[in-house]
Motif scaffolding. Structure first.
Motif, PDB file in Angstrom:
ATOM      1  N   THR A  62      -5.617   1.078  13.139  1.00  0.00           N
ATOM      2  CA  THR A  62      -6.368   1.795  12.104  1.00  0.00           C
ATOM      3  C   THR A  62      -7.677   1.128  11.753  1.00  0.00           C
ATOM      4  OG1 THR A  62      -4.250   2.522  11.175  1.00  0.00           O
ATOM      5  CG2 THR A  62      -6.197   2.777   9.794  1.00  0.00           C
ATOM      6  N   THR A  63      -7.675  -0.200  11.615  1.00  0.00           N
ATOM      7  CA  THR A  63      -8.864  -0.906  11.152  1.00  0.00           C
ATOM      8  C   THR A  63      -9.169  -2.120  12.008  1.00  0.00           C
ATOM      9  OG1 THR A  63      -7.616  -2.334   9.637  1.00  0.00           O
ATOM     10  CG2 THR A  63      -8.412  -0.220   8.759  1.00  0.00           C
ATOM     11  N   ASP A 103      -6.801   3.858  17.016  1.00  0.00           N
ATOM     12  CA  ASP A 103      -6.482   5.233  16.643  1.00  0.00           C
ATOM     13  C   ASP A 103      -7.656   5.946  15.971  1.00  0.00           C
ATOM     14  OD1 ASP A 103      -3.991   4.560  17.568  1.00  0.00           O
ATOM     15  OD2 ASP A 103      -3.092   4.309  15.592  1.00  0.00           O
ATOM     16  N   SER A 104      -8.866   5.442  16.116  1.00  0.00           N
ATOM     17  CA  SER A 104     -10.024   6.074  15.484  1.00  0.00           C
ATOM     18  C   SER A 104     -10.319   7.439  16.121  1.00  0.00           C
ATOM     19  CB  SER A 104     -11.257   5.166  15.599  1.00  0.00           C
ATOM     20  OG  SER A 104     -11.087   4.000  14.819  1.00  0.00           O
ATOM     21  N   GLY A 117     -14.561   7.224  14.630  1.00  0.00           N
ATOM     22  CA  GLY A 117     -14.123   6.818  13.307  1.00  0.00           C
ATOM     23  C   GLY A 117     -15.022   7.378  12.219  1.00  0.00           C
ATOM     24  N   ARG A 120      -8.714   8.050  10.910  1.00  0.00           N
ATOM     25  CA  ARG A 120      -7.653   7.655  11.821  1.00  0.00           C
ATOM     26  C   ARG A 120      -6.810   8.883  12.168  1.00  0.00           C
ATOM     27  NH1 ARG A 120      -1.683   7.390  11.997  1.00  0.00           N
ATOM     28  NH2 ARG A 120      -1.185   5.667  13.392  1.00  0.00           N
ATOM     29  N   THR A 218      -8.726   9.462  20.991  1.00  0.00           N
ATOM     30  CA  THR A 218      -8.992   8.179  20.355  1.00  0.00           C
ATOM     31  C   THR A 218      -9.388   7.155  21.421  1.00  0.00           C
ATOM     32  OG1 THR A 218      -6.741   7.334  20.628  1.00  0.00           O
ATOM     33  CG2 THR A 218      -7.158   8.708  18.682  1.00  0.00           C
TER      34      THR A 218
END
Length: 469
Positions: A62-63, A103-104, A117, A120, A218
């Motif tokens: 995610t980040t 997962d962006s 992004g 997500r 993604t």
């Protein structure tokens, strides 16, 4: 889990500054665990590389979380961790977090440019691995020139949970939920099922409530298409990439190359932005067109540009997290720095927990009292007057050491070292007066040590098991 591994050890909890505390203390001060996950990764990366000055780059699904190390420790945010824009005043490591990960959401914007992004989504390859009928649904999609206002032609959706009674949904949203009960479906399938125009079917409300989840292309799918990663359904990833490529009029290989460059550049931005923030500058690079013009010249130079730019990090990048081997080598190359990917980088978070130290700090301040010749000690546990400064300092030092030791023992440390910082602050009274005026005395005592282990061999086994996870 610990019993299965025959580990007889105390339960320790990570704090937001990367240090450890006992389960008992965590129950008393649970707020101190804010940002403990990223902090653990930083400590793990430091432990695995033994590199004192570096940028720790933790890329997840995610980040991306970044911290800058100096002398082996991250800078501590003196204003406290910020959560949702609110300052908590809880001491935590200064970590810079960006909505960029495996997962962006990869989209084509209205200008026909690839955007990555910060939203997500679920990767097509991951979900289609369990529900392969999505590949068949993606074979029939929107016309190339059809303008989608709120979605991508690759978007699919899956059901997560029923909305609560307090959450209001429309009849159309209820029908969407019913359609997704059995398995995920593509946006095109849903528009045909509901007999509606896709631009009249805004599903973001259900996504925001956590009722359904969006599935699309993604960076994880890009890695499946170019062959760098092949864990899930590659056919679904290829189909998604082909759809996006056709919408901007390029082939599959060219789209993958363009998307990969965009992903790498986004990761470079996070590094540069983190260094700007680390230096105390409240500047957001992407808000300044002039700055971005110069950065883009360095990251994606045109063949015919008349002058070149380049940037370099004066420290190596320590990469941790599952996707780093695919992306960070190009990031390090563009930023003209070294890349260190330690062994077991994918479990650096767990290693950080095992390698963490207990550090408890006590601060005491002594100032002139209300009456001349008196001194007032300010401590978290008491205020006390003295008529002699040396007596006040001696008392404060002893008391601070005692409280720091108790705090360390309560946090779970059996053996620890006391580090004392003592500073007397004076000011010159005037240019003509040689005497100095006493302002205050600052005393800081830190108790630092390892968590208590029952047996040394259990500690060694714990590290071996973590490395093999």
């Amino acid at each position: 889990m610990l019993q299965e591994k025959h580990i007889d050890a105390s339960i320790m909890v990570v704090k937001g500054d990367g240090c450890m505390m006992s389960e008992e203390m965590a129950r008393e001060k649970p707020i101190e665990t804010i940002l403990s996950g990223p902090a653990s990764s930083i400590i793990g990366g430091t432990f695995l590389t033994d590199t004192p000055d570096a940028m720790v780059f933790d890329m997840g699904g995610t980040t991306t979380d970044i911290a800058v190390l100096k002398n082996g420790i991250p800078l501590i945010d003196q204003e406290g961790a910020s959560v949702g824009g609110w300052l908590t005043r809880v001491q935590a490591a200064q970590i810079y977090t960006y909505g960029m990960g495996g997962d962006s959401y990869i989209q084509i914007n209205r200008e026909g440019q690839i955007q990555v992004g910060p939203q997500r989504v679920w990767p097509l390859s991951v979900v289609a691995d369990q529900f392969p009928q999505l590949v068949d649904e993606l074979n029939i999609t929107f016309e190339k020139g059809y303008n989608l206002m709120f979605a991508q032609a690759t978007d699919c959706f899956m059901f997560l949970k029923r909305p609560s009674h307090a959450e209001q949904i429309t009849d159309q949203e209820e029908r969407v939920i019913e359609a997704l009960q059995g398995c995920p479906h593509s946006l095109y399938y849903l528009t045909q099922f509901l007999e509606t125009d896709p631009n009249l079917l805004d599903l973001q409300h259900l996504v925001n409530m956590g009722v359904i989840a969006r599935i699309s292309v993604t960076p994880t799918d890009i890695l499946h298409v170019n062959g760098a990663y092949n864990r899930w359904n590659r056919e679904a990833a290829i189909k998604g990439v082909d759809i996006l490529a056709s919408r901007i009029g390029v082939g599959r290989d060219e789209f993958v190359e363009l998307a990969a460059e965009r992903i790498v550049n986004e990761l470079c931005y996070t590094c540069l932005q983190s260094m700007v923030s680390y230096e105390g500058q409240k500047i957001w690079l992407k808000d300044d067109a002039t700055v971005m013009y110069m950065i883009n010249k360095a990251l994606s130079p045109a063949e015919d540009q008349k002058f070149d730019c380049s940037y370099s990090l004066n420290m190596p990048i320590i990469g941790i997290g599952a996707p780093i081997a695919a992306w960070l080598p190009q990031v390090a190359e563009k930023l003209n720095t070294d890349l260190i990917i330690p062994e077991h980088a994918e479990v650096a978070n767990a290693v950080g927990v095992a390698a963490g130290k207990i550090m408890e700090t006590v601060k005491v301040l002594i100032k002139p009292g209300e009456k001349d010749g008196t001194y007032l000690m300010h401590a978290p546990w008491e205020r006390k007057y003295f008529e002699d400064l040396q007596e006040a300092v001696a008392y404060a030092l002893d008391d601070a050491k005692r409280h720091a030791s108790r705090a360390a023992q309560k946090a779970g440390a059996k053996e620890f070292e006391l580090v004392v910082n003592h500073e007397d602050v004076y000011a010159r009274a005037s240019m003509l007066d040689n005497g100095d005026v006493y302002i205050e005395t600052r005393i800081e005592v830190t108790a630092a040590g390892r968590p208590e282990w029952e047996r040394e061999e259990e500690k060694e086994k714990f590290f071996v098991d973590l490395a093999g996870c």
